[in-house]
Design a protein around this motif. Structure first.
Motif, PDB file in Angstrom:
ATOM      1  N   GLU A 369       0.998  -1.194   0.055  1.00  0.00           N
ATOM      2  CA  GLU A 369      -0.027  -0.001   0.220  1.00  0.00           C
ATOM      3  C   GLU A 369       0.788   1.291  -0.026  1.00  0.00           C
ATOM      4  OE1 GLU A 369      -3.247  -0.044   2.723  1.00  0.00           O
ATOM      5  OE2 GLU A 369      -3.701  -2.042   2.387  1.00  0.00           O
ATOM      6  N   MET A 370       2.089   1.277  -0.552  1.00  0.00           N
ATOM      7  CA  MET A 370       2.894   2.347  -0.684  1.00  0.00           C
ATOM      8  C   MET A 370       2.674   3.109  -2.021  1.00  0.00           C
ATOM      9  SD  MET A 370       4.911   2.907   2.154  1.00  0.00           S
ATOM     10  CE  MET A 370       3.207   2.237   3.044  1.00  0.00           C
ATOM     11  N   ALA A 371       3.111   4.602  -2.161  1.00  0.00           N
ATOM     12  CA  ALA A 371       2.939   5.128  -3.546  1.00  0.00           C
ATOM     13  C   ALA A 371       3.964   4.547  -4.222  1.00  0.00           C
ATOM     14  CB  ALA A 371       3.024   6.574  -3.447  1.00  0.00           C
ATOM     15  N   SER A 372       3.752   4.398  -5.506  1.00  0.00           N
ATOM     16  CA  SER A 372       4.770   3.805  -6.420  1.00  0.00           C
ATOM     17  C   SER A 372       6.130   4.864  -6.793  1.00  0.00           C
ATOM     18  CB  SER A 372       4.263   3.886  -7.847  1.00  0.00           C
ATOM     19  OG  SER A 372       4.143   4.892  -8.424  1.00  0.00           O
ATOM     20  N   ALA A 373       7.131   4.460  -7.012  1.00  0.00           N
ATOM     21  CA  ALA A 373       8.171   5.224  -7.256  1.00  0.00           C
ATOM     22  C   ALA A 373       7.912   6.474  -8.307  1.00  0.00           C
ATOM     23  CB  ALA A 373       9.167   4.252  -7.981  1.00  0.00           C
ATOM     24  N   ASP A 374       7.107   6.207  -9.240  1.00  0.00           N
ATOM     25  CA  ASP A 374       6.569   7.103 -10.262  1.00  0.00           C
ATOM     26  C   ASP A 374       6.125   8.293  -9.663  1.00  0.00           C
ATOM     27  OD1 ASP A 374       7.802   5.957 -12.234  1.00  0.00           O
ATOM     28  OD2 ASP A 374       6.183   5.195 -13.231  1.00  0.00           O
ATOM     29  N   GLN A 375       5.178   7.896  -8.475  1.00  0.00           N
ATOM     30  CA  GLN A 375       4.142   8.802  -8.011  1.00  0.00           C
ATOM     31  C   GLN A 375       5.052   9.851  -7.108  1.00  0.00           C
ATOM     32  OE1 GLN A 375       1.558   5.970  -6.275  1.00  0.00           O
ATOM     33  NE2 GLN A 375      -0.271   7.127  -7.104  1.00  0.00           N
ATOM     34  N   LEU A 376       6.309   9.239  -6.396  1.00  0.00           N
ATOM     35  CA  LEU A 376       6.980  10.123  -5.569  1.00  0.00           C
ATOM     36  C   LEU A 376       8.017  10.945  -6.638  1.00  0.00           C
ATOM     37  CD1 LEU A 376       8.439   7.948  -2.584  1.00  0.00           C
ATOM     38  CD2 LEU A 376       6.378   9.278  -3.051  1.00  0.00           C
ATOM     39  N   ARG A 377       8.305  10.397  -7.810  1.00  0.00           N
ATOM     40  CA  ARG A 377       9.441  11.012  -8.651  1.00  0.00           C
ATOM     41  C   ARG A 377       8.622  12.221  -9.406  1.00  0.00           C
ATOM     42  NH1 ARG A 377      11.365   6.887 -10.904  1.00  0.00           N
ATOM     43  NH2 ARG A 377      13.219   7.031  -9.499  1.00  0.00           N
ATOM     44  N   GLU A 378       7.170  12.041  -9.432  1.00  0.00           N
ATOM     45  CA  GLU A 378       6.711  13.167  -9.919  1.00  0.00           C
ATOM     46  C   GLU A 378       6.832  14.623  -9.117  1.00  0.00           C
ATOM     47  OE1 GLU A 378       2.793  11.551 -12.152  1.00  0.00           O
ATOM     48  OE2 GLU A 378       2.341  12.418 -10.399  1.00  0.00           O
ATOM     49  N   THR A 379       6.910  14.375  -7.838  1.00  0.00           N
ATOM     50  CA  THR A 379       7.276  15.483  -6.910  1.00  0.00           C
ATOM     51  C   THR A 379       8.610  16.091  -6.992  1.00  0.00           C
ATOM     52  OG1 THR A 379       7.626  14.214  -4.811  1.00  0.00           O
ATOM     53  CG2 THR A 379       5.350  14.686  -5.441  1.00  0.00           C
ATOM     54  N   PHE A 380       9.577  15.405  -7.633  1.00  0.00           N
ATOM     55  CA  PHE A 380      10.913  15.761  -7.698  1.00  0.00           C
ATOM     56  C   PHE A 380      11.297  16.884  -8.671  1.00  0.00           C
ATOM     57  CE2 PHE A 380      12.529  11.124  -6.000  1.00  0.00           C
ATOM     58  CZ  PHE A 380      12.007  11.434  -4.928  1.00  0.00           C
ATOM     59  N   THR A 381      12.020  17.636  -8.312  1.00  0.00           N
ATOM     60  CA  THR A 381      12.792  18.702  -9.233  1.00  0.00           C
ATOM     61  C   THR A 381      14.081  18.073  -9.695  1.00  0.00           C
ATOM     62  OG1 THR A 381      13.939  19.699  -7.342  1.00  0.00           O
ATOM     63  CG2 THR A 381      12.001  20.861  -7.951  1.00  0.00           C
ATOM     64  N   ASP A 382      14.611  18.614 -10.591  1.00  0.00           N
ATOM     65  CA  ASP A 382      15.910  18.270 -10.968  1.00  0.00           C
ATOM     66  C   ASP A 382      16.992  18.510  -9.998  1.00  0.00           C
ATOM     67  OD1 ASP A 382      14.945  17.461 -13.483  1.00  0.00           O
ATOM     68  OD2 ASP A 382      15.576  19.467 -14.439  1.00  0.00           O
ATOM     69  N   LEU A 383      17.592  17.475  -9.708  1.00  0.00           N
ATOM     70  CA  LEU A 383      18.688  17.522  -8.391  1.00  0.00           C
ATOM     71  C   LEU A 383      19.885  17.052  -8.822  1.00  0.00           C
ATOM     72  CD1 LEU A 383      16.117  16.377  -5.989  1.00  0.00           C
ATOM     73  CD2 LEU A 383      17.312  18.253  -5.355  1.00  0.00           C
ATOM     74  N   TYR A 384      21.010  17.874  -8.624  1.00  0.00           N
ATOM     75  CA  TYR A 384      22.223  17.251  -8.911  1.00  0.00           C
ATOM     76  C   TYR A 384      23.249  17.484  -7.872  1.00  0.00           C
ATOM     77  CZ  TYR A 384      20.476  18.293 -13.584  1.00  0.00           C
ATOM     78  OH  TYR A 384      19.767  18.576 -14.677  1.00  0.00           O
ATOM     79  N   PRO A 385      24.035  16.588  -7.675  1.00  0.00           N
ATOM     80  CA  PRO A 385      25.307  16.465  -7.028  1.00  0.00           C
ATOM     81  C   PRO A 385      26.480  17.427  -7.406  1.00  0.00           C
ATOM     82  CG  PRO A 385      25.657  14.508  -8.228  1.00  0.00           C
ATOM     83  CD  PRO A 385      24.383  15.270  -8.749  1.00  0.00           C
ATOM     84  N   LEU A 386      27.230  17.812  -6.932  1.00  0.00           N
ATOM     85  CA  LEU A 386      28.421  18.581  -7.420  1.00  0.00           C
ATOM     86  C   LEU A 386      29.677  17.847  -7.447  1.00  0.00           C
ATOM     87  CD1 LEU A 386      27.214  22.074  -6.439  1.00  0.00           C
ATOM     88  CD2 LEU A 386      27.235  21.255  -8.674  1.00  0.00           C
ATOM     89  N   ASP A 387      29.714  16.582  -7.456  1.00  0.00           N
ATOM     90  CA  ASP A 387      30.974  15.837  -7.293  1.00  0.00           C
ATOM     91  C   ASP A 387      31.715  15.568  -8.703  1.00  0.00           C
ATOM     92  OD1 ASP A 387      29.263  13.984  -8.347  1.00  0.00           O
ATOM     93  OD2 ASP A 387      28.904  13.083  -6.356  1.00  0.00           O
ATOM     94  N   ASP A 388      32.493  14.697  -8.616  1.00  0.00           N
ATOM     95  CA  ASP A 388      33.050  14.270 -10.235  1.00  0.00           C
ATOM     96  C   ASP A 388      32.240  12.965 -10.803  1.00  0.00           C
ATOM     97  OD1 ASP A 388      34.016  12.180  -8.516  1.00  0.00           O
ATOM     98  OD2 ASP A 388      36.174  12.757  -8.760  1.00  0.00           O
ATOM     99  N   SER A 389      31.177  12.823 -10.486  1.00  0.00           N
ATOM    100  CA  SER A 389      30.511  11.753 -11.266  1.00  0.00           C
ATOM    101  C   SER A 389      29.941  12.374 -12.496  1.00  0.00           C
ATOM    102  CB  SER A 389      29.273  11.300 -10.394  1.00  0.00           C
ATOM    103  OG  SER A 389      28.263  12.487 -10.221  1.00  0.00           O
ATOM    104  N   ASP A 390      29.544  11.679 -13.568  1.00  0.00           N
ATOM    105  CA  ASP A 390      28.801  12.262 -14.551  1.00  0.00           C
ATOM    106  C   ASP A 390      27.925  13.135 -14.210  1.00  0.00           C
ATOM    107  OD1 ASP A 390      30.694  10.815 -16.207  1.00  0.00           O
ATOM    108  OD2 ASP A 390      29.209   9.319 -16.816  1.00  0.00           O
ATOM    109  N   LEU A 391      26.893  12.872 -13.501  1.00  0.00           N
ATOM    110  CA  LEU A 391      25.868  13.685 -13.061  1.00  0.00           C
ATOM    111  C   LEU A 391      26.211  15.149 -12.353  1.00  0.00           C
ATOM    112  CD1 LEU A 391      22.783  13.572 -13.430  1.00  0.00           C
ATOM    113  CD2 LEU A 391      22.618  12.668 -10.736  1.00  0.00           C
ATOM    114  N   GLY A 392      27.419  14.778 -11.658  1.00  0.00           N
ATOM    115  CA  GLY A 392      27.782  15.916 -10.886  1.00  0.00           C
ATOM    116  C   GLY A 392      28.834  17.105 -11.792  1.00  0.00           C
ATOM    117  N   ARG A 393      29.253  16.409 -13.000  1.00  0.00           N
ATOM    118  CA  ARG A 393      29.964  17.334 -13.874  1.00  0.00           C
ATOM    119  C   ARG A 393      28.936  17.868 -14.610  1.00  0.00           C
ATOM    120  NH1 ARG A 393      34.081  13.326 -13.938  1.00  0.00           N
ATOM    121  NH2 ARG A 393      32.836  12.238 -15.436  1.00  0.00           N
ATOM    122  N   THR A 394      27.582  17.394 -14.948  1.00  0.00           N
ATOM    123  CA  THR A 394      26.404  18.008 -15.410  1.00  0.00           C
ATOM    124  C   THR A 394      26.018  19.074 -14.440  1.00  0.00           C
ATOM    125  OG1 THR A 394      25.856  16.039 -16.476  1.00  0.00           O
ATOM    126  CG2 THR A 394      24.268  17.830 -16.557  1.00  0.00           C
TER     127      THR A 394
END
Ligand code: ADP
Ligand code: MG
Ligand code: MG
Length: 536
Positions: A369-394
Motif C-alpha cells: 500500500e505504498m505510493a509508487s516510485a513514479d508517484q514520488l518522482r513526479e514531486t521531484f525537481t531536477d537535483l544534481y550533486p556537484l561531485d566528479d560523477s557524470d551527473l555531478g559534472r553536468t
C-alpha cells in the motif's frame, strides 16, 4: 486529470471590510495563543518573557488545487516510511553521507562521528520521526515560455518537493490555529462576500497537525513505559523538550506540551546548556536510563527526548554540546529524532533519492500500500550533486552556465543558507579556489528552481515591531505559498536493519505564504506568514 485553474487572488475588499476582518482575526489570534514572544530590545538580551504578539498570518486562505493538496496527503505515508527506512539503512547512509559530505562539512561530520561511534551500542531500538515534507506549486507553463501566449495566468500546475524535514519540524500548533482562524472568519462573517467559495467550509480543510505531532510523542512515551518491567517504575517519567534559549516560537511548542499533559504525560523544557551537567545515563546503570537532575523537579526519568534545537551549528558552540548530544543518543530514552534520522534528512539524501534506480531499490522493502516510485518522482525537481560523477559534472556545468534556473543548497536547516541564481557562479568560484575544490563542492546540492504560479496575493497581517510599526492587513500582490505535510512515525530498527513500524499517522498541513521577491521564507524572521489553503 488536469488541476483546476486558480482564481486571481485576493478578491478586492473595501478598506473598511479589510479592517473589520483583520480586527476580528487579530483578537482571535491573541485569544487562541497564535502568538510569538516579541523581539528582544537588543541583540544581547533575551525576548521578554511576560508578553506576546500575534504571529504573522494571512487574512484570507490562499487558493490551492484540491487534487494536488490531496496528492501531498496521499503520498506522505510513503515518504515517512521511506525516510525511516533510510535512517535504518547503514550502507545507504555510509555511501551518501559517510563517504562524501563528511569530508567537507564539519557539522555533518560531527553528527556522523557520533552516529558511527554509538551505532553498535544503542540500547533503545525505537526512534520517533516527526516529519514534514514541503512543496511548492510548479507552473509548467512558466518553465517553458513557449505556451505563455495562451492567455491564462498559469499553465498546468504540479506539486514539487522543496525538502523533507526530519528534525525540529515546526509550526504544527500555530498552523492548526491559523486553519481554525480562517474557518472561524468563514463561519462568522462569510468573509463579507469576498468570494463565494470561502463561505463553504469544505473548501477550508480542518488541520490536525498538532494532534499528529502530539500523538507521535504520546505513542513514543507509551512505548517507553511499556518497555519497563513494572508499572511502578514508570512514575515520575517525563518527556524532555530540548529547546533554544530565548525561543520566540515557544508558543508553537507549548501546545504540544499541553496536549501531552492532558493525557497525563509530564513534560520538561530545557536548553542544551541547562542539561549539560544534569543528565546521567551511562554511569553506573547498564540499562542507561536517562535521568535529569532538575533544580526544582528533582531527579526525573526521561522517556522521550524531543529536539526543537540541535539542527544547526549555532546550537553547538563547543565540544560540551556535542558531548551532551552523544550522551542523549546513547541513553535509553527514545530520541525524536535519533542522529540517524537527522542524517536521513540531509539535502544530500534528497538529491540521491532522485537518482535513477534509488527509489526502485528502496520502495519494495517498505511494505504494501505504498505510493509508487513514479508517484514520488513526479514531486521531484531536477537535483544534481556537484561531485566528479557524470551527473555531478553536468550539475557543475549548469550551475555555471544557467544559474538563473537553480538554487545551491548546503546541508543545513532552519532557513537562510541557500545560494540563489546569479550568486551561484561567484560562490562556486570562491569554493574552487585552491586545492580540493571538487571535494568542497560535495557539501552542496544543485536544485532546479520551482516556479510558483503568478497572479496570487493576499492580505498579510503582522504585529507591529520596532522596525515595522505598521499594523493591520497589508496587501501583498505577488505571493508564493509553500505547503508542508506532517507525519509522525514511531519505528524500531531491527538488528537486520529492517524497520518495524509501531505507530504511524500522517496528515495535517502547514501553508506558509511570502512575497515572491524573498527567496527564503522564514515566518519568525518576518518574511512569510502562516496561511491555510482554500481548495479549488
Ligand atoms: P531549509 O531547510 O533551510 O528550510 P529549504 O530547502 O526549505 O531549506 O529552502 C529554504 C526556502 O528556499 C524554501 O522555503 C523556499 O522558499 C526556497 N526554496 C528552496 N528550494 C527551492 C526551489 N527548488 N525552488 C524555489 N524555491 C526554493
Ligand atoms: Mg529544512
Ligand atoms: Mg525549508
Amino acid at each position: 486529470m488536469p488541476s483546476p485553474a486558480l482564481p486571481a487572488w485576493p478578491p478586492a475588499l473595501p478598506r473598511a471590510s479589510c479592517d473589520y476582518l483583520s480586527a476580528q482575526a487579530t483578537d482571535y489570534a491573541l485569544a487562541h495563543g497564535l502568538v510569538y514572544r516579541p523581539v528582544a530590545s537588543s541583540a544581547s538580551e533575551l525576548p521578554p518573557s511576560d508578553s506576546a504578539i500575534h504571529a504573522p498570518f494571512s487574512l484570507l486562505p490562499s487558493p490551492f488545487p484540491r487534487p494536488l493538496f490531496e496528492k501531498a496527503q496521499a503520498i506522505q505515508p510513503t515518504y515517512d516510511r521511506l525516510y525511516a527506512h533510510v535512517s535504518a539503512d547503514h550502507r545507504f547512509l555510509a555511501r551518501v553521507i559517510g563517504e562524501s559530505v563528511v569530508h567537507v562539512d564539519e557539522f555533518q561530520k560531527q553528527l556522523w562521528d557520533i552516529y558511527v561511534a554509538v551505532k553498535d551500542e544503542l540500547v533503545q531500538p525505537l526512534s520517533l520521526g516527526l516529519f514534514r515534507s514541503d512543496y511548492l506549486l510548479h507552473d509548467q507553463q512558466s518553465a517553458g515560455a513557449a505556451e505563455e501566449s495562451m492567455g491564462s495566468r498559469h499553465g498546468e500546475l504540479g506539486l514539487k518537493q522543496v525538502e523533507f524535514n526530519t528534525i525540529s519540524a515546526s509550526f504544527g500548533a500555530l498552523c492548526t490555529k491559523v486553519s481554525g482562524l480562517h474557518r472561524h472568519l468563514a463561519q462568522t462573517t462569510d468573509y463579507l462576500g469576498a468570494h463565494s467559495g470561502l463561505a463553504d467550509l469544505d473548501n477550508l480543510p480542518e488541520n490536525k497537525a498538532q494532534d499528529v505531532l502530539a500523538g507521535g510523542l504520546a505513542a513514543a512515551h507509551a512505548a517507553y513505559v511499556a518497555q519497563k518491567q513494572a508499572a511502578s517504575e514508570a512514575k515520575n517519567v517525563y518527556v524532555l523538550f530540548v529547546v533554544q534559549e530565548g525561543e520566540r516560537n515557544a508558543f508553537d511548542q507549548r501546545p504540544l506540551e499541553h496536549a501531552l499533559q492532558r493525557q497525563g504525560i509530564r513534560v520538561v523544557r530545557q536548553s542544551f546548556a541547562e542539561i549539560a551537567d544534569r543528565i546521567t545515563a551511562t554511569e553506573g546503570d547498564s540499562s542507561r536510563t536517562l535521568y535529569l537532575a532538575h533544580p526544582v523537579l528533582g531527579r526525573i526519568e526521561i522517556s522521550v527526548v524531543y529536539f526543537r534545537a540541535g539542527y544547526g551549528p549555532g546550537d553547538y558552540p563547543g565540544a560540551a554540546e556535542w558531548e551532551t548530544r552523544k550522551r542523549l543518543e546513547l541513553s535509553r530514552a527514545i530520541k525524536c529524532p535519533s542522529i540517524a534520522v537527522q542524517l536521513a534528512g540531509a539535502k544530500k539524501v534528497q538529491q540521491v533519492l532522485a537518482e535513477p534506480g534509488e527509489l526502485e531499490a528502496l520502495l519494495p522493502s517498505l511494505g504494501s500500500e505504498m505510493a509508487s516510485a513514479d508517484q514520488l518522482r513526479e514531486t521531484f525537481t531536477d537535483l544534481y550533486p556537484l561531485d566528479d560523477s557524470d551527473l555531478g559534472r553536468t550539475g557543475y556545468e549548469l550551475a555555471l552556465n544557467a544559474p538563473e534556473h537553480y538554487v545551491l543548497k548546503p546541508q543545513r536547516e532552519g532557513g537562510g543558507n541557500n545560494v540563489y541564481r546569479r550568486d551561484i557562479p561567484g560562490f562556486l568560484a570562491q569554493l574552487d579556489h585552491g586545492a580540493g575544490s571538487v571535494a568542497r563542492r560535495q557539501a552542496y546540492i544543485l536544485m532546479s528552481l520551482i516556479k510558483p504560479p503568478a497572479g496570487l496575493g493576499n492580505y498579510l497581517v503582522k504585529a507591529a515591531t520596532p522596525t515595522n510599526p505598521a499594523t493591520g492587513a497589508v496587501l501583498a500582490k505577488d505571493t508564493v505559498s509553500e505547503l508542508g505535510v506532517y507525519g509522525a512515525i514511531l519505528f524500531e530498527t531491527r538488528a537486520d536493519h529492517k524497520v518495524q513500524v509501531h505507530h504511524h499517522q500522517a496528515g495535517g498541513y502547514l501553508l506558509r505564504t511570502k512575497g515572491r521577491d524573498s527567496d527564503e521564507g522564514g515566518v519568525a524572521v518576518g518574511f512569510s506568514v502562516i496561511d491555510s489553503p482554500f481548495l479549488i
